[in-house]
Design a protein around this motif. Structure first.
Motif, PDB file in Angstrom:
ATOM      1  N   ILE A 231      21.258  42.042  35.892  1.00 14.55           N
ATOM      2  CA  ILE A 231      21.717  40.702  35.498  1.00 14.55           C
ATOM      3  C   ILE A 231      23.233  40.676  35.368  1.00 14.55           C
ATOM      4  O   ILE A 231      23.907  39.743  35.830  1.00 14.55           O
ATOM      5  N   ALA A 232      23.804  41.728  34.738  1.00 15.96           N
ATOM      6  CA  ALA A 232      25.260  41.796  34.578  1.00 15.96           C
ATOM      7  C   ALA A 232      25.950  41.863  35.937  1.00 15.96           C
ATOM      8  O   ALA A 232      26.975  41.198  36.162  1.00 15.96           O
ATOM      9  N   ALA A 233      25.392  42.651  36.867  1.00 18.70           N
ATOM     10  CA  ALA A 233      25.981  42.767  38.201  1.00 18.70           C
ATOM     11  C   ALA A 233      25.936  41.431  38.943  1.00 18.70           C
ATOM     12  O   ALA A 233      26.904  41.049  39.616  1.00 18.70           O
ATOM     13  N   LEU A 234      24.846  40.691  38.806  1.00 23.58           N
ATOM     14  CA  LEU A 234      24.739  39.382  39.454  1.00 23.58           C
ATOM     15  C   LEU A 234      25.767  38.406  38.897  1.00 23.58           C
ATOM     16  O   LEU A 234      26.366  37.611  39.641  1.00 23.58           O
ATOM     17  N   PHE A 235      25.994  38.450  37.578  1.00 27.48           N
ATOM     18  CA  PHE A 235      26.996  37.572  36.971  1.00 27.48           C
ATOM     19  C   PHE A 235      28.404  37.926  37.451  1.00 27.48           C
ATOM     20  O   PHE A 235      29.223  37.037  37.711  1.00 27.48           O
ATOM     21  N   VAL A 236      28.693  39.225  37.557  1.00 25.92           N
ATOM     22  CA  VAL A 236      30.010  39.642  38.045  1.00 25.92           C
ATOM     23  C   VAL A 236      30.214  39.161  39.475  1.00 25.92           C
ATOM     24  O   VAL A 236      31.275  38.619  39.830  1.00 25.92           O
ATOM     25  N   LEU A 237      29.203  39.357  40.311  1.00 24.04           N
ATOM     26  CA  LEU A 237      29.301  38.938  41.703  1.00 24.04           C
ATOM     27  C   LEU A 237      29.425  37.420  41.815  1.00 24.04           C
ATOM     28  O   LEU A 237      30.228  36.908  42.610  1.00 24.04           O
ATOM     29  N   PHE A 238      28.647  36.696  41.020  1.00 20.85           N
ATOM     30  CA  PHE A 238      28.709  35.229  41.045  1.00 20.85           C
ATOM     31  C   PHE A 238      30.083  34.735  40.611  1.00 20.85           C
ATOM     32  O   PHE A 238      30.675  33.849  41.253  1.00 20.85           O
ATOM     33  N   ALA A 239      30.611  35.311  39.520  1.00 24.15           N
ATOM     34  CA  ALA A 239      31.929  34.891  39.034  1.00 24.15           C
ATOM     35  C   ALA A 239      33.009  35.194  40.066  1.00 24.15           C
ATOM     36  O   ALA A 239      33.912  34.372  40.310  1.00 24.15           O
ATOM     37  N   GLY A 240      32.935  36.359  40.699  1.00 27.65           N
ATOM     38  CA  GLY A 240      33.923  36.711  41.719  1.00 27.65           C
ATOM     39  C   GLY A 240      33.849  35.801  42.925  1.00 27.65           C
ATOM     40  O   GLY A 240      34.881  35.405  43.492  1.00 27.65           O
ATOM     41  N   ALA A 241      32.622  35.449  43.351  1.00 20.72           N
ATOM     42  CA  ALA A 241      32.462  34.574  44.507  1.00 20.72           C
ATOM     43  C   ALA A 241      33.003  33.176  44.230  1.00 20.72           C
ATOM     44  O   ALA A 241      33.687  32.579  45.064  1.00 20.72           O
ATOM     45  N   VAL A 242      32.718  32.651  43.031  1.00 23.57           N
ATOM     46  CA  VAL A 242      33.216  31.315  42.673  1.00 23.57           C
ATOM     47  C   VAL A 242      34.739  31.313  42.590  1.00 23.57           C
ATOM     48  O   VAL A 242      35.411  30.395  43.093  1.00 23.57           O
TER      49      VAL A 242
ATOM     50  N   LEU B 135      35.771  37.244  52.315  1.00 19.45           N
ATOM     51  CA  LEU B 135      35.198  38.592  52.199  1.00 19.45           C
ATOM     52  C   LEU B 135      36.203  39.567  51.604  1.00 19.45           C
ATOM     53  O   LEU B 135      35.836  40.436  50.799  1.00 19.45           O
ATOM     54  N   ASN B 136      37.451  39.445  51.989  1.00  8.33           N
ATOM     55  CA  ASN B 136      38.485  40.311  51.415  1.00  8.33           C
ATOM     56  C   ASN B 136      38.658  40.044  49.928  1.00  8.33           C
ATOM     57  O   ASN B 136      38.816  40.973  49.127  1.00  8.33           O
ATOM     58  N   ALA B 137      38.614  38.759  49.552  1.00  9.47           N
ATOM     59  CA  ALA B 137      38.816  38.395  48.148  1.00  9.47           C
ATOM     60  C   ALA B 137      37.656  38.825  47.270  1.00  9.47           C
ATOM     61  O   ALA B 137      37.840  39.157  46.094  1.00  9.47           O
ATOM     62  N   ILE B 138      36.451  38.821  47.856  1.00 11.24           N
ATOM     63  CA  ILE B 138      35.266  39.137  47.055  1.00 11.24           C
ATOM     64  C   ILE B 138      34.955  40.623  47.046  1.00 11.24           C
ATOM     65  O   ILE B 138      34.038  41.071  46.348  1.00 11.24           O
ATOM     66  N   SER B 139      35.719  41.423  47.795  1.00 15.00           N
ATOM     67  CA  SER B 139      35.415  42.849  47.890  1.00 15.00           C
ATOM     68  C   SER B 139      35.491  43.545  46.536  1.00 15.00           C
ATOM     69  O   SER B 139      34.631  44.369  46.206  1.00 15.00           O
ATOM     70  N   THR B 140      36.514  43.199  45.734  1.00  7.70           N
ATOM     71  CA  THR B 140      36.659  43.850  44.424  1.00  7.70           C
ATOM     72  C   THR B 140      35.510  43.514  43.478  1.00  7.70           C
ATOM     73  O   THR B 140      34.885  44.427  42.918  1.00  7.70           O
ATOM     74  N   PRO B 141      35.175  42.215  43.234  1.00  2.84           N
ATOM     75  CA  PRO B 141      34.020  41.944  42.359  1.00  2.84           C
ATOM     76  C   PRO B 141      32.705  42.478  42.923  1.00  2.84           C
ATOM     77  O   PRO B 141      31.818  42.858  42.163  1.00  2.84           O
ATOM     78  N   PHE B 142      32.578  42.537  44.260  1.00  2.29           N
ATOM     79  CA  PHE B 142      31.363  43.081  44.859  1.00  2.29           C
ATOM     80  C   PHE B 142      31.218  44.557  44.518  1.00  2.29           C
ATOM     81  O   PHE B 142      30.134  45.017  44.113  1.00  2.29           O
ATOM     82  N   VAL B 143      32.296  45.323  44.639  1.00  6.29           N
ATOM     83  CA  VAL B 143      32.251  46.750  44.326  1.00  6.29           C
ATOM     84  C   VAL B 143      32.044  46.965  42.828  1.00  6.29           C
ATOM     85  O   VAL B 143      31.303  47.855  42.407  1.00  6.29           O
ATOM     86  N   ILE B 144      32.686  46.127  41.998  1.00  2.96           N
ATOM     87  CA  ILE B 144      32.491  46.234  40.547  1.00  2.96           C
ATOM     88  C   ILE B 144      31.032  45.957  40.178  1.00  2.96           C
ATOM     89  O   ILE B 144      30.448  46.639  39.331  1.00  2.96           O
ATOM     90  N   ALA B 145      30.430  44.945  40.835  1.00  8.57           N
ATOM     91  CA  ALA B 145      29.029  44.619  40.566  1.00  8.57           C
ATOM     92  C   ALA B 145      28.127  45.793  40.940  1.00  8.57           C
ATOM     93  O   ALA B 145      27.194  46.142  40.199  1.00  8.57           O
ATOM     94  N   LEU B 146      28.405  46.420  42.081  1.00  4.74           N
ATOM     95  CA  LEU B 146      27.634  47.607  42.465  1.00  4.74           C
ATOM     96  C   LEU B 146      27.827  48.733  41.448  1.00  4.74           C
ATOM     97  O   LEU B 146      26.885  49.461  41.129  1.00  4.74           O
TER      98      LEU B 146
END
Length: 379
Positions: free
Chosen positions: A234-245, A274-285
């Motif tokens: 759940i925490a990873a999904l929130f991080v990814l969602f916040a980064g994407a928005v 994709l470049n902008a979301i790479s950091t929150p994507f890796v943090i979510a993982l």
């Protein structure tokens, strides 16, 4: 030649309804067991199977064709399948210890009991088989009686009752409420009808979806044994969602910072995103893998080395996404110093993750035994 007349009750109706424990060996004991089941449930066909086995035993005794004849009953388990078949095998072994037969004549009332024939033939040959079909009068074989029996069976099974009665009952209830509302508010008939139809489809579809994918069992497991992984997911999904928005809302400013101009096409916009979301994507993982590592450590899971290696590989993944998207935007070249530097860092990260994984795999090898014992005990 010694022959065993064997009555089979795979789902253990004798035990459930009459309290008879298998195996039952001998003519008098079998008649007593059949009588107990007949009194407990006169409609159960398993009693007739045992009576038929005793009758066949008497006929074979009277003919004198075999050296010796014995009759016995073996009972399985209400959980029909592997559990019941193992119990039947155990009881058959016990019967054969007391009466070492050279052949067997199984007596059953249907195809379900006959599924254990391969198990029987692995111990001794089947000489013949006898299937018992209970005769019924013409009056009993009416549509009403058959429907009554089926409805009774359905009502006795909670899961079947939910499907055959629960869902139709819910649909009728919703339609009834909608009809009453349409009388009170006739101007809203169309809205009420569409809402009710959508609600019914949503509930019925959701119920069948949950049953098909065992959502209840998955959630139950997640809330008990996998709670830490559920929280980390759940925490990873929130991080990814916040980064994407955030990346979507600031796409133009990110594009100006990277390329010095606004994204001219949708393709460039996707690459910049994709470049902008790479950091929150890796943090979510990383959050997700951290949850798996904590869960594995607390439960002594042998695969913890694999998850630690995975989290160590995340910097290499981040570098790969960053460099490839920058190359797509023509910001870096494969021959530039920056590309070579980041490539060396990624290779070094992969090497470190591999070495750490190999080291930890040997260190936690003793946990593999704990995991095997846990899986066999069903914990």
């Amino acid at each position: 030649m010694k022959v065993l007349v064997l009555a089979i009750d795979r789902d253990d109706d004798f035990g459930k309804k009459a309290g008879v424990r298998g195996p039952v060996i001998g003519r008098d004991a079998c008649i007593d067991a059949a009588l107990k089941l007949s009194l407990a449930d006169p409609e159960d066909s398993d009693a007739n199977v045992l009576y038929a086995a005793v009758k066949l035993y008497d006929e074979l005794k009277e003919r004198g064709e075999f050296e010796d004849v014995e009759v016995a009953l073996i009972t399985g388990h209400p959980d029909v399948g592997i559990k019941s078949d193992l119990e039947l095998q155990r009881q058959l072994e016990e019967v054969l210890k007391r009466f070492p037969a050279d052949g067997v004549i199984p007596v059953t009332d249907g195809a379900e009991d006959e599924q254990i024939f391969p198990m029987i033939t692995s111990r001794l040959p089947i000489i013949s088989t006898r299937r018992v079909v209970v005769k019924q009068s013409e009056g009993i074989e009416t549509t009403y009686y058959i429907l009554y029996r089926y409805l009774k069976e359905i009502l006795s099974d909670p899961e079947a009752a939910k499907i055959f009665f629960g869902l139709p009952g819910m649909i009728l209830l919703i339609y009834g409420v909608a009809k009453l509302l349409s009388i009170k508010y006739p101007q809203s008939v169309t809205i009420i009808s569409s809402t009710v139809t959508g609600l019914i489809l949503f509930i019925v579809g959701g119920y069948f979806f949950a049953k098909a994918f065992r959502i209840k069992e998955i959630l139950g497991h997640s809330l008990t044994k996998g709670f830490i992984q559920l929280i980390s997911t759940i925490a990873a999904l929130f991080v990814l969602f916040a980064g994407a928005v955030n990346a979507y809302l600031n796409l133009e400013s990110i594009a100006l910072q990277l390329t010095g101009r606004y994204p001219g096409t949708e393709l460039l916009g996707v690459v910049i995103f994709l470049n902008a979301i790479s950091t929150p994507f890796v943090i979510a993982l990383g959050v997700l893998m951290t949850g798996k590592i904590v869960h594995s450590y607390l439960r002594k899971d042998y695969h913890i080395w694999y998850y630690i290696s995975g989290i160590l590989l995340l910097p290499a993944l981040w570098i790969t996404i960053d460099v490839t998207t920058l190359y797509a935007l023509s910001i870096v070249s494969f021959y530039s110093i920056e590309f070579l530097k980041k490539g060396l860092i990624a290779i070094a990260d992969i090497a470190v993750a591999t070495l750490v994984g190999m080291y930890l795999r040997d260190k936690v090898r003793g946990w593999e035994k704990i995991e095997t014992e846990r899986s066999t005990s069903g914990i």
